[in-house]
Design an enzyme around this catalytic site. Structure first.
Site, PDB file in Angstrom:
ATOM      1  CD  GLU A   1      -3.118  -0.987   2.198  1.00 63.50           C
ATOM      2  OE1 GLU A   1      -2.825  -0.232   3.106  1.00 63.50           O
ATOM      3  OE2 GLU A   1      -4.082  -1.533   1.973  1.00 63.50           O
TER       4      GLU A   1
ATOM      5  CD  GLU B   1      -4.057  -6.167   2.668  1.00 63.01           C
ATOM      6  OE1 GLU B   1      -4.603  -5.223   3.407  1.00 63.01           O
ATOM      7  OE2 GLU B   1      -2.647  -5.818   2.655  1.00 63.01           O
TER       8      GLU B   1
HETATM    9  C1  BG6 Z   1      -4.551  -2.583   4.690  1.00 63.46           C
HETATM   10  C2  BG6 Z   1      -3.200  -3.240   5.078  1.00 63.46           C
HETATM   11  O1  BG6 Z   1      -4.663  -1.494   4.970  1.00 63.46           O
HETATM   12  O2  BG6 Z   1      -5.658  -3.096   5.454  1.00 63.46           O
HETATM   13  C3  BG6 Z   1      -3.046  -4.305   6.346  1.00 63.46           C
HETATM   14  O3  BG6 Z   1      -2.358  -3.473   4.213  1.00 63.46           O
HETATM   15  C4  BG6 Z   1      -4.442  -4.052   7.275  1.00 63.46           C
HETATM   16  O4  BG6 Z   1      -1.939  -4.283   6.966  1.00 63.46           O
HETATM   17  C5  BG6 Z   1      -5.741  -4.164   6.303  1.00 63.46           C
HETATM   18  O5  BG6 Z   1      -4.436  -4.759   8.131  1.00 63.46           O
HETATM   19  C6  BG6 Z   1      -6.876  -3.881   7.091  1.00 63.46           C
HETATM   20  O6  BG6 Z   1      -6.974  -2.603   8.105  1.00 63.46           O
HETATM   21  P1  BG6 Z   1      -7.021  -2.968   9.536  1.00 63.46           P
HETATM   22  O7  BG6 Z   1      -6.909  -1.565   9.988  1.00 63.46           O
HETATM   23  O8  BG6 Z   1      -8.714  -3.414   9.602  1.00 63.46           O
HETATM   24  O9  BG6 Z   1      -6.239  -4.037   9.990  1.00 63.46           O
END
Ligand code: BG6
Length: 479
Positions: free
Chosen positions: A177, A377
């Protein structure tokens, strides 16, 4: 028409070293920028402490102890049928300070064992080199990526990893990211992306672009090094994709969305095309910014173009040109002129649930770049409850994933997008990045660990575990 994806499609799961490994100082590992992040909560940002303070609680220090449980966890991934597993290499396990000439053998051995264990089950490792894990020493002593010295340190780290894991890892990404840091209103992003803090009196945009330029050089040098070591390597960029919708058909809102979108695209524009887009040069000119171009930089960027674009997708954002939002306290990615979208529901953490936004993102990226995409993701952070009989039902998560995978299928089967795979985030519960909580869970495997660091670390399958196993077994036909 077929309703399944190709048998080669890489169904997987994703995690990041700092959010699940624990063992923050085991095996010679040095502290990283996340090792000084305290816990926050929904709407309460995490704090950055100067060093590791023994009076503070740092949720990432132990996380879910994948470091001590990796064989058990990988066995569960195999049972689920994962074809690939995305994780990162904690930079400070390999170079504890970041500026050493020789790597830490014990750190390298840990990943030997993890990758061998994955391959034993036929699970392809998909590896991010830097997922918010810059050695703390590089941040505190050098000022992080605002300092060009870090380009050299990152390239050295990348080369060591490429050489060591050559033959075992094919899919790589440079920075996780990388475009998060565009949000300079929220100090956590520049810190975790690049180990940078902004001093009083500094122009944040100047710091941002100087940092960004060094990150882009580092990424390009790593890509070129990887291709030289093994031309078969697939090395990707990785960005956070939050599509930005105009609030209305008012041309001012349309333009506000277009301009806000540049913050999403600036990094991949450079990493994929190999040169800066025109809008950035205009911005430098109008605002008097100097990213620090040196002779030869253009060649470096051109020689280090990525092979694919990895991205995360959780939600969409909506902007109204005259809204006045304060993003500095947001843990849900709000922009300066964000407003609520009346057409979509939000999670308990305020993240908008918008499966169409994923199809939209896939099309936007594919139209813009025409290179393979990889959703590395996507997922639903929610509170889970263990029932008295030990089972965990997570219908809201299944629903979220089902609708998003349906959108993915449309993008591939109807729109013709070239997609390598799909790795839902936090396949096993882990520490939330934005809040540092454990209660914001994404996993299909539950871990007995709470926000305060209590729990047995026992692993349990949630209902989504079996559901996802069926999805994979049917190549996505059965949702
Ligand atoms: C992304 C990141 O921003 O979202 C992860 O690459 C992160 O590291 C994921 O965990 C979800 O965000 P959060 O804050 O819900 O864990």
């Amino acid at each position: 028409m077929t309703t399944s994806l190709s048998p080669d499609f890489l169904w997987g799961g994703a995690c990041a070293a700092h959010q699940f490994e624990g063992g923050w100082n085991a095996g010679g590992k040095g502290p990283s920028v996340v090792d000084v992040l305290t816990a926050g909560a929904n709407g309460v940002p995490r704090r950055i402490t100067e060093t590791v303070d023994p009076h503070e609680f740092y949720p990432n220090h132990e996380a879910i102890d994948f470091y001590g449980h990796f064989r058990e966890d990988i066995k569960l991934f195999a049972e689920m049928g994962l074809k690939c597993f995305r994780t990162s290499i904690a930079w400070s396990r390999i170079f504890p300070q970041g500026d050493e000439l020789e790597p830490n053998e014990e750190g390298l051995k840990f990943y030997d064992e993890v990758f061998d264990e994955l391959l034993k089950y036929g699970i392809e490792p998909v590896i991010t080199l830097s997922h918010f894990e810059i050695p703390l020493h590089l941040a505190r002593t050098y000022g992080g990526f605002r300092n060009r010295k870090l380009v050299e340190f990152f390239e050295r780290f990348a080369r060591v990893c490429f050489e060591r894991y050559n033959g075992r890892v094919k899919y790589w990404m440079t920075f996780n990211e990388i475009n998060n840091q565009m949000n300079v209103d929220n100090p956590i992003f520049l810190w975790t992306n690049s180990g940078v803090t902004i001093d009083e009196g500094e122009n944040p945009q100047q710091v941002l672009y100087q940092t960004a330029h060094n990150c882009l050089l580092a990424s390009a040098k790593a890509v070129a090094a990887g291709h030289e070591i093994n031309p078969e390597f697939q090395i990707g960029a990785m960005v956070a994709m939050v599509p930005i919708y105009p609030y209305s058909c008012d041309p001012e809102d349309i333009m506000a969305a277009e301009i806000a979108g540049r913050d999403r695209f600036f990094f991949p524009d450079v990493q994929i095309r190999g040169y800066y887009p025109a809008y950035t040069f205009k911005k430098f000119e109008c605002e008097g910014l100097d990213p620090g171009f040196q002779d030869g930089d253009e060649e470096i960027l051109r020689a280090g173009k990525v092979d694919y674009l990895g991205f995360s997708y959780y939600m969409s954002n909506t902007v109204k040109h005259d809204a006045d939002t304060d993003p500095s306290k947001s843990t849900s990615g709000a922009l300066r002129n964000s407003v609520e979208n009346p057409y979509i529901k939000v999670s308990e953490w305020g993240w908008g649930i918008d499966p169409q936004g994923l199809r939209n993102s896939l099309n936007t990226f594919y139209n813009r770049y025409q290179i393979p995409l990889f959703i590395v993701e996507n997922g639903f952070g929610d509170v889970d409850t263990v029932q008295p009989d030990g089972t965990i039902d997570d219908p809201a998560r299944i629903d979220y994933l089902r609708n998003h995978i349906a959108a993915v299928k449309q993008a591939v089967l109807e729109d013709g997008v070239d997609l390598i795979g799909y790795t839902p985030w936090g396949i096993i519960d882990l520490v939330s990045f934005t809040t540092g909580e454990m209660k914001k869970r994404y996993g299909m495997i539950y871990v007995d660990r709470d926000n305060e660091g209590n729990g047995t670390m026992e692993r349990r399958k949630k209902a989504s575990f079996d559901w996802y196993r069926t999805v994979i077994a049917t190549d996505g036909a059965e949702l």
